[in-house]
Design a protein around this motif. Sequence first.
Motif, PDB file in Angstrom:
ATOM      1  N   VAL A   1      36.233  47.453  38.728  1.00  0.00           N
ATOM      2  CA  VAL A   1      37.687  47.595  38.591  1.00  0.00           C
ATOM      3  C   VAL A   1      38.235  46.507  37.671  1.00  0.00           C
ATOM      4  O   VAL A   1      39.071  46.763  36.798  1.00  0.00           O
ATOM      5  CB  VAL A   1      38.367  47.549  39.972  1.00  0.00           C
ATOM      6  CG1 VAL A   1      39.883  47.501  39.822  1.00  0.00           C
ATOM      7  CG2 VAL A   1      37.952  48.752  40.813  1.00  0.00           C
ATOM      8  N   ALA A   2      37.748  45.270  37.855  1.00  0.00           N
ATOM      9  CA  ALA A   2      38.220  44.153  37.034  1.00  0.00           C
ATOM     10  C   ALA A   2      37.799  44.312  35.574  1.00  0.00           C
ATOM     11  O   ALA A   2      38.571  44.022  34.653  1.00  0.00           O
ATOM     12  CB  ALA A   2      37.683  42.838  37.598  1.00  0.00           C
TER      13      ALA A   2
ATOM     14  N   PRO B   1      34.520  38.591  35.378  1.00  0.00           N
ATOM     15  CA  PRO B   1      35.398  38.491  36.553  1.00  0.00           C
ATOM     16  C   PRO B   1      34.616  38.226  37.839  1.00  0.00           C
ATOM     17  O   PRO B   1      33.584  38.833  38.085  1.00  0.00           O
ATOM     18  CB  PRO B   1      36.060  39.878  36.602  1.00  0.00           C
ATOM     19  CG  PRO B   1      35.887  40.458  35.238  1.00  0.00           C
ATOM     20  CD  PRO B   1      34.614  39.892  34.710  1.00  0.00           C
ATOM     21  N   ASP B   2      35.112  37.300  38.624  1.00  0.00           N
ATOM     22  CA  ASP B   2      34.559  37.088  39.953  1.00  0.00           C
ATOM     23  C   ASP B   2      35.032  38.218  40.856  1.00  0.00           C
ATOM     24  O   ASP B   2      36.154  38.714  40.733  1.00  0.00           O
ATOM     25  CB  ASP B   2      35.020  35.747  40.526  1.00  0.00           C
ATOM     26  CG  ASP B   2      34.384  34.573  39.799  1.00  0.00           C
ATOM     27  OD1 ASP B   2      33.247  34.736  39.311  1.00  0.00           O
ATOM     28  OD2 ASP B   2      35.029  33.514  39.706  1.00  0.00           O
ATOM     29  N   ALA B   3      34.164  38.632  41.753  1.00  0.00           N
ATOM     30  CA  ALA B   3      34.526  39.715  42.670  1.00  0.00           C
ATOM     31  C   ALA B   3      33.645  39.630  43.901  1.00  0.00           C
ATOM     32  O   ALA B   3      32.529  39.102  43.850  1.00  0.00           O
ATOM     33  CB  ALA B   3      34.360  41.067  41.982  1.00  0.00           C
ATOM     34  N   SER B   4      34.146  40.169  45.011  1.00  0.00           N
ATOM     35  CA  SER B   4      33.378  40.139  46.252  1.00  0.00           C
ATOM     36  C   SER B   4      32.398  41.299  46.340  1.00  0.00           C
ATOM     37  O   SER B   4      31.527  41.320  47.208  1.00  0.00           O
ATOM     38  CB  SER B   4      34.329  40.181  47.452  1.00  0.00           C
ATOM     39  OG  SER B   4      35.105  41.373  47.424  1.00  0.00           O
ATOM     40  N   SER B   5      32.518  42.292  45.449  1.00  0.00           N
ATOM     41  CA  SER B   5      31.599  43.423  45.431  1.00  0.00           C
ATOM     42  C   SER B   5      31.489  43.934  43.999  1.00  0.00           C
ATOM     43  O   SER B   5      32.339  43.645  43.157  1.00  0.00           O
ATOM     44  CB  SER B   5      32.092  44.553  46.342  1.00  0.00           C
ATOM     45  OG  SER B   5      33.259  45.162  45.795  1.00  0.00           O
ATOM     46  N   GLU B   6      30.440  44.699  43.728  1.00  0.00           N
ATOM     47  CA  GLU B   6      30.269  45.265  42.390  1.00  0.00           C
ATOM     48  C   GLU B   6      31.358  46.291  42.080  1.00  0.00           C
ATOM     49  O   GLU B   6      31.738  46.467  40.925  1.00  0.00           O
ATOM     50  CB  GLU B   6      28.884  45.898  42.253  1.00  0.00           C
ATOM     51  CG  GLU B   6      27.748  44.891  42.233  1.00  0.00           C
ATOM     52  CD  GLU B   6      27.893  43.880  41.099  1.00  0.00           C
ATOM     53  OE1 GLU B   6      28.370  44.249  40.007  1.00  0.00           O
ATOM     54  OE2 GLU B   6      27.520  42.705  41.308  1.00  0.00           O
ATOM     55  N   LEU B   7      31.877  46.957  43.116  1.00  0.00           N
ATOM     56  CA  LEU B   7      32.960  47.905  42.882  1.00  0.00           C
ATOM     57  C   LEU B   7      34.214  47.159  42.415  1.00  0.00           C
ATOM     58  O   LEU B   7      34.877  47.584  41.456  1.00  0.00           O
ATOM     59  CB  LEU B   7      33.259  48.701  44.154  1.00  0.00           C
ATOM     60  CG  LEU B   7      34.369  49.750  44.033  1.00  0.00           C
ATOM     61  CD1 LEU B   7      34.058  50.757  42.926  1.00  0.00           C
ATOM     62  CD2 LEU B   7      34.570  50.471  45.369  1.00  0.00           C
TER      63      LEU B   7
END
Length: 254
Positions: free
Chosen positions: A23-24, A13-19
Motif C-alpha cells: 500500500v505504501a 517504507p517501513d510497515a508491519s506487514s508486506e500488505l
Amino acid sequence: MSEKPTPLPMPFPDASSELERLVAVTALLRAPGGCPWDAEQTHESLVRYLTEETHELIDAIEAGSRDELLEELGDVLYQVVFHADIAAHTPGEEFTIDDVAAHMTAKMVGRHPHVFGDLDLSTAGEVENAWDSFKAAEKPTRTSVLDGVPLGMPALALADKLLGKAAKLGVSAPEVPLDAPAADEAELGAQLLSVVGAARARGLDPERALRTALRALRAEVTAAEVTAVETDAAAGMTTDAAAEPATERRNIGG
C-alpha cells in the motif's frame, strides 16, 4: 515456504506487514515525484489491466504452477490496491484500502449468519438456498433476481448465471435438437443455451469446459507448428544435398 523477498537497494517504507508495504509503495508511486504514468491513471484507464490480470489469474488457477498462482494473485491484489489509492485522492470517493477491507468484512459477516449468528445451516446446499435472502437483506433496493448480474460477463458464464436465476422462478432454457446444423444465429444461440442448460443440470461449468478444450487446441496448434518447422528444415536439407555435386556428396562422412 516462500522465499524472503530480496531487500530493495533504496529507502523503503517501513510497515508491519508486506500488505501495508505494498500500500505504501503504491502511494509513493502515485505521489508527486513518483511515477508519471501511475499518477495519470484512473479507474477507467485501469479496467483493461484488471481484465487482463483476472484472466491471467484464471489461467494460473486452471493450468499454472504454484509460482504462477502466487504471482497472478499478487497482480490482481495490486489492481485493488491501485484503485483504492486512486479513490483516496479523488474528491467524492475518498476511501482507502482499509475502508474496502472493512466493507468486505461487514458483508461476509452479514452473509454468514449461520457462522456469526444463530441461524442453523448445516450443508452447502442449505447455504446456497438461503444466499439470495442474505443478499436481499443487504440490498433492499434490488427488485429483480437479475439485478447485479453484469451483462459484460463471457457469454457462456452469463448463460449459466442467468439460467441459475431463472430456475428460481421455474423458467428454464428450451431443449432444442443438437444433431442438425443451425440455420442461423438465432438457432445457434438456442442450441448453445440448451448445451449450457444441460451442463448446468449435470453440475458442469461450461465456461471452464470450453477454456480447457481451447487449451488442448492451443497445444495441438503449437505441436503442429513445431512439426511444420521440422519438416521444412528437413526438406531444406534434402534439397541442398540434392543440389551438391555427386563427388562432393560422396566425400561427406568419409
